[in-house]
Design an enzyme around this catalytic site. Structure first.
Site, PDB file in Angstrom:
ATOM      1  N   THR A  34       0.817  -1.210   0.000  1.00 46.94           N
ATOM      2  CA  THR A  34       0.000   0.000   0.000  1.00 46.94           C
ATOM      3  C   THR A  34       0.852   1.261   0.000  1.00 46.94           C
ATOM      4  O   THR A  34       0.456   2.289  -0.550  1.00 46.94           O
ATOM      5  CB  THR A  34      -0.914  -0.014   1.242  1.00 46.94           C
ATOM      6  N   THR A 114       1.487  -4.378   4.229  1.00 45.79           N
ATOM      7  CA  THR A 114       1.296  -4.651   5.662  1.00 45.79           C
ATOM      8  C   THR A 114       0.764  -6.056   5.933  1.00 45.79           C
ATOM      9  O   THR A 114       0.916  -6.565   7.044  1.00 45.79           O
ATOM     10  CB  THR A 114       0.324  -3.624   6.273  1.00 45.79           C
TER      11      THR A 114
HETATM   12  N1  ASP Z   1      -2.594  -5.690   0.453  1.00 49.37           N
HETATM   13  C1  ASP Z   1      -1.591  -4.733   0.852  1.00 49.37           C
HETATM   14  C2  ASP Z   1      -0.270  -5.448   0.976  1.00 49.37           C
HETATM   15  O1  ASP Z   1      -0.034  -6.124   1.960  1.00 49.37           O
HETATM   16  C3  ASP Z   1      -1.963  -4.096   2.108  1.00 49.37           C
HETATM   17  C4  ASP Z   1      -1.018  -3.093   2.638  1.00 49.37           C
HETATM   18  O2  ASP Z   1       0.079  -2.891   2.195  1.00 49.37           O
HETATM   19  O3  ASP Z   1      -1.430  -2.426   3.595  1.00 49.37           O
HETATM   20  O4  ASP Z   1       0.542  -5.300   0.095  1.00 49.37           O
END
Ligand code: ASP
Length: 350
Positions: A34, A114
């Protein structure tokens, strides 16, 4: 411009150049997530495209990083971290170790989604062979959102990676002004920017009032004191996680064994309790040489020795490691031994 002014600006230029050269060299390894995500509108904070932006764009968005470090970037992959896999994890770990061995690198920042951030952080905590800082960072809002959290998180991650205080403390996650150790940190909220916490065991420190403030460090083995080595590994043994619930039956355990699992982590109820039918399947698996580790679906506390029949069946305990981290430790443990006693020692030490 008078000669005096020219001399003065030349002196200033030289001073700035020397100062820049003196800054710690921090390499940013980008993997997507993200923090590099883009959405169609600046109010969209879900349903965006993760991992869209490249590392140069992320670096250019935060020029203030250059006040703290001599920053350079490298794109490892561009993925949403729910798709992280062993191949990418090993590629990242090997690159991290190459860079850490280079005297020209003082610290590393890894931008990461995340979703599996805590897993990659804990894995690197077990296999990074240096006491130089390795900091993982992500964001909960895409780069295109108003109040995107990525730029400040990235700046703070670089500041911590460039700091002397971060040396020797193991791999860390820096997000939302908090510094959390890889072993104890977990994602606690699906969407909130304040998602990474170390429940009960607590954060290692903060970035607040313009300062990096550390208050403690983990007593567990990591990085330079770890016995694990990925330099010759191209894959990791299969370890599956089985999540317990009402009406639990052995179907999942049998499927894991059929798929060739060398290890199973059981995310049990309470203090790692196992429904009787599943226990029978796991007991058989352990007797046949599959290493079974009891962990818990409960977020806090250690999974400990409890019902005698679990111990008699040779099942191990994960201590405070959650199932996804227990899985990674078991994978690494299985690269060294399949002796349950040795593996239990590792669960106590890491
Ligand atoms: N789906 C994303 C990932 O883990 C979520 C994020 O980065 O917050 O790449």
């Amino acid at each position: 411009m008078s000669f005096r002014k020219i001399l003065l600006s030349a002196a200033l230029f030289t001073a700035t150049a020397v100062f820049a050269a003196d800054l710690p060299a921090v390499k940013i390894l980008a993997t997507g997530g993200t923090i590099a995500g883009t959405a169609a509108s600046n109010t969209q904070t879900t349903g965006y495209k993760a991992g869209d932006l490249g590392i140069q764009t992320l670096i250019e968005a935060v020029p203030a990083m250059k006040d703290y470090a001599d920053v350079s970037g490298e794109q490892i992959v561009k993925i949403s971290s729910n798709n992280m896999d062993t191949k990418t994890l090993l590629k990242l770990a090997k690159r991290v170790n190459e860079l850490l061995a280079d005297p020209k690198t003082d610290g590393i920042v890894i931008t990461h989604g995340t979703d599996t951030l805590e897993e990659t952080a804990y894995f690197l905590n077990l296999v990074a062979k240096s006491d130089k800082p390795v900091i993982l960072v992500g964001a909960m809002r895409p780069a295109t959102a108003i109040s995107a959290d990525g730029p400040m998180n990235l700046l703070e991650a670089v500041r911590v990676a460039a700091s002397k205080e971060a040396k020797g403390k193991g791999v860390m996650i820096v997000m939302n002004d908090e510094i959390n150790g890889a072993r104890d940190v977990t994602e606690t909220n699906t969407t909130n920017v304040s998602t990474f916490k170390s429940p009960e065991l607590g954060a290692l420190g903060y970035i607040s009032g313009g300062k990096i403030r550390f208050y403690k460090e983990s007593t567990k083995r990591h990085t330079v004191n770890s016995e694990f080595d990925v330099s010759k590994l191209d894959t990791l043994p299969r370890v599956d996680i089985i999540y317990s619930h009402i009406d639990d039956d052995p179907v999942m355990a049998e499927a894991a064994l059929k798929a060739g699992a060398k290890g199973i982590v059981h995310a049990g109820t309470g203090n790692g309790s196992i429904a009787d039918p599943t226990f029978e399947a796991l007991k058989k698996a352990a007797a046949n040489g599959t290493v079974v580790v009891r962990s818990a679906r409960v977020p806090n506390g250690a999974t400990t020795v409890s019902v005698p029949k679990y111990t008699e069946a040779g099942l191990l305990e994960s201590d405070t490691l959650n199932p996804q981290k227990a899985r990674l430790l078991l994978q690494l443990a299985l690269t060294k031994t399949s002796d349950p006693k040795e593996i239990q020692r590792m669960f106590e030490e890491y």
